[in-house]
Design an enzyme around this catalytic site. Structure first.
Site, PDB file in Angstrom:
ATOM      1  N   HIS A   1       0.810  -1.218   0.000  1.00 26.71           N
ATOM      2  CA  HIS A   1       0.000   0.000   0.000  1.00 26.71           C
ATOM      3  C   HIS A   1       0.844   1.270   0.000  1.00 26.71           C
ATOM      4  CE1 HIS A   1       0.366  -0.257   4.537  1.00 26.71           C
ATOM      5  NE2 HIS A   1       0.472   1.050   4.374  1.00 26.71           N
TER       6      HIS A   1
ATOM      7  N   ASP B   1       0.184  -7.760   1.452  1.00 29.22           N
ATOM      8  CA  ASP B   1       0.512  -6.334   1.548  1.00 29.22           C
ATOM      9  C   ASP B   1       2.027  -6.112   1.604  1.00 29.22           C
ATOM     10  OD1 ASP B   1       0.006  -3.628   1.565  1.00 29.22           O
ATOM     11  OD2 ASP B   1      -0.244  -3.506   3.728  1.00 29.22           O
TER      12      ASP B   1
ATOM     13  N   GLY C   1       3.330   6.442   8.103  1.00 32.49           N
ATOM     14  CA  GLY C   1       4.726   6.676   7.736  1.00 32.49           C
ATOM     15  C   GLY C   1       5.625   5.560   8.210  1.00 32.49           C
ATOM     16  N   ASN C   2       5.176   4.815   9.253  1.00 36.84           N
ATOM     17  CA  ASN C   2       5.913   3.628   9.700  1.00 36.84           C
ATOM     18  C   ASN C   2       5.678   2.443   8.770  1.00 36.84           C
ATOM     19  OD1 ASN C   2       5.649   4.700  12.971  1.00 36.84           O
ATOM     20  ND2 ASN C   2       7.538   3.722  12.298  1.00 36.84           N
ATOM     21  N   SER C   3       4.629   2.506   7.946  1.00 33.71           N
ATOM     22  CA  SER C   3       4.289   1.380   7.079  1.00 33.71           C
ATOM     23  C   SER C   3       5.483   0.941   6.250  1.00 33.71           C
ATOM     24  CB  SER C   3       3.140   1.761   6.142  1.00 33.71           C
ATOM     25  OG  SER C   3       1.951   1.912   6.849  1.00 33.71           O
TER      26      SER C   3
ATOM     27  N   LEU D   1      -6.737 -22.726  -1.164  1.00 33.71           N
ATOM     28  CA  LEU D   1      -7.502 -23.934  -0.876  1.00 33.71           C
ATOM     29  C   LEU D   1      -8.915 -23.825  -1.430  1.00 33.71           C
ATOM     30  CD1 LEU D   1      -7.518 -26.691   0.534  1.00 33.71           C
ATOM     31  CD2 LEU D   1      -8.107 -25.507   2.677  1.00 33.71           C
ATOM     32  N   GLY D   2      -9.501 -22.642  -1.410  1.00 36.26           N
ATOM     33  CA  GLY D   2     -10.821 -22.443  -1.995  1.00 36.26           C
ATOM     34  C   GLY D   2     -11.972 -22.759  -1.059  1.00 36.26           C
TER      35      GLY D   2
END
Length: 405
Positions: free
Chosen positions: A135, A165, A247-249, A304-305
């Protein structure tokens, strides 16, 4: 005007009392003063005394005539003070550990500026690959990577994985040969209560460090929406109370060995500020996903579905199982998916998954975590299930997770 008293003058402080006593005795018809023993005592004391005088300041008009009685000798008491507080050696050791971690790891932690946004990341190898969150870079734009020593390098996107992510970007490896990449820890060995450290760029404040503990493990975090409209879940998420802010992401969550245990990904807060609930993608998912991104520019996540949840006591009894039965109750085996192809059932007579390849499944996170960290697309796994009250084993060949939205 200050009057000082000599040490010896104090001896005469009681003389007026004796003079008054002598006068009173004489007035009452007592013996003559010359023969009075009290008067003799006073005379004797007067003869033996050697009074001292203190010269006052020259500007004092009394100085030329005044003889000031000396102050009584004061015995100074030794002041009782508390000893200085000395922190324990353990506290000093921990402090030094924090300092060492910051000095050793911080050069590999970067600020990522892209478009009008920014985030964090960390150098994962000597080839210029930097791990961050999907992101952080998903909106595209020119990427500039800022290192702690002031270096600013352009970067390209190597690949992304919306399901975890995670993303990998790359700078010119020749420009960062003097920087030591980070090391990944085994996140499966983590325990609640362990001290953790976050380094990143909260609110754009580059190279900021915060500390805390692991607050919880094995959280599920919603990711992209799957083909049946249900969001995929990111398993084994680490929860921490270390201050994590926008901002730490993409920055690292570290243990006391300076190893990365997770990638800081999200916070839970109504005001976009740290409220003591931060989430990090565990290092073992990073170690599985990132090599695939580097090699292929994308990730084929094993799928796996199924959709489902923990079996309840009422559901267990209805299926003829013990009330304390654990496992994942299959609500739906998605048509055309691996589970449906292998004959797994949802609906009115659902199967209950209790194990995978001999590993016990208690929480949904156990199943997802195993699939994401331990398997690859095309691999055949063995699911241990309860069907119609009886244990069975079903072989399932995993497919690639469908495109997400």
């Amino acid at each position: 005007m200050n009057h000082q008293f000599s040490k010896s003058t104090i001896k005469y402080a009681w003389l007026p009392f004796f003079v008054l006593l002598t006068i009173m005795l004489a007035a009452c018809g007592g013996a003559e003063t010359a023969a009075n023993p009290v008067t003799q005592a006073i005379n004797t004391l007067t003869e033996e005394a050697e009074p001292e005088t203190t010269i006052l300041e020259e500007s004092d008009p009394v100085a030329e005539t005044a003889v000031v009685p000396a102050a009584p000798e004061i015995v100074e008491e030794t002041a009782v003070t508390s000893p200085p507080i000395t922190p324990s050696t353990d506290l000093f050791a921990q402090e030094q550990q924090f300092v060492s971690i910051y000095e050793n790891v911080n050069p590999a932690v970067v600020n990522i500026a892209i478009g009008s946004g920014q985030g964090s990341g960390f150098l994962i190898d000597g080839n210029g690959h930097i791990v961050t969150n999907n992101h952080v870079v998903e909106n595209g734009g020119q990427i500039v990577v800022n290192f702690e020593d002031g270096r600013q390098l352009p970067a390209i996107i190597v690949g992304t994985d919306i399901s975890s992510d995670l993303a990998v970007i790359q700078v010119d490896a020749n420009e960062i040969q003097d920087i030591t990449p980070v090391q990944l820890a085994d996140s499966d060995a983590l325990k609640v209560g362990q001290i953790v450290i976050a380094i990143g760029s909260p609110f754009g404040l580059q190279n900021s460090m915060t500390t805390g503990i692991i607050s919880a493990l094995d959280r599920l975090f919603p990711g992209a929406v799957g083909p049946n409209g249900v969001p995929f879940q990111i398993p084994n998420i680490i929860q921490t109370d270390a201050a994590i802010n926008p901002g730490n992401s993409g920055g690292p969550l570290l243990n006391l060995n300076g190893q990365v245990i997770g990638v800081n990904t999200a916070i839970e807060s109504p005001v976009r500020g740290s409220s003591g609930i931060g989430y990090a993608v565990p290092a073992n998912i990073v170690s599985n996903i990132v090599p695939q991104i580097i090699a292929n520019g994308r990730v084929d996540t094993p799928w796996l579905g199924i959709s489902g949840g923990l079996i309840s006591e009422d559901a267990a009894l209805a299926l003829g199982l013990p009330a304390d039965q654990t496992g994942i109750l299959i609500n739906e085996a998605i048509a055309g998916g691996p589970a449906a192809t292998a004959g797994l059932r949802g609906g009115n007579s659902p199967d209950v998954i209790i194990g995978v390849d001999g590993v016990e499944i208690v929480e949904f996170d156990d199943l997802l975590g195993y699939l994401v960290q331990q398997t690859i697309v095309g691999q055949t796994i063995q699911l241990q299930i309860m069907r119609d009250g009886q244990p069975q084993t079903v072989n399932v060949t995993l497919a690639a997770r469908p495109a997400t939205s």
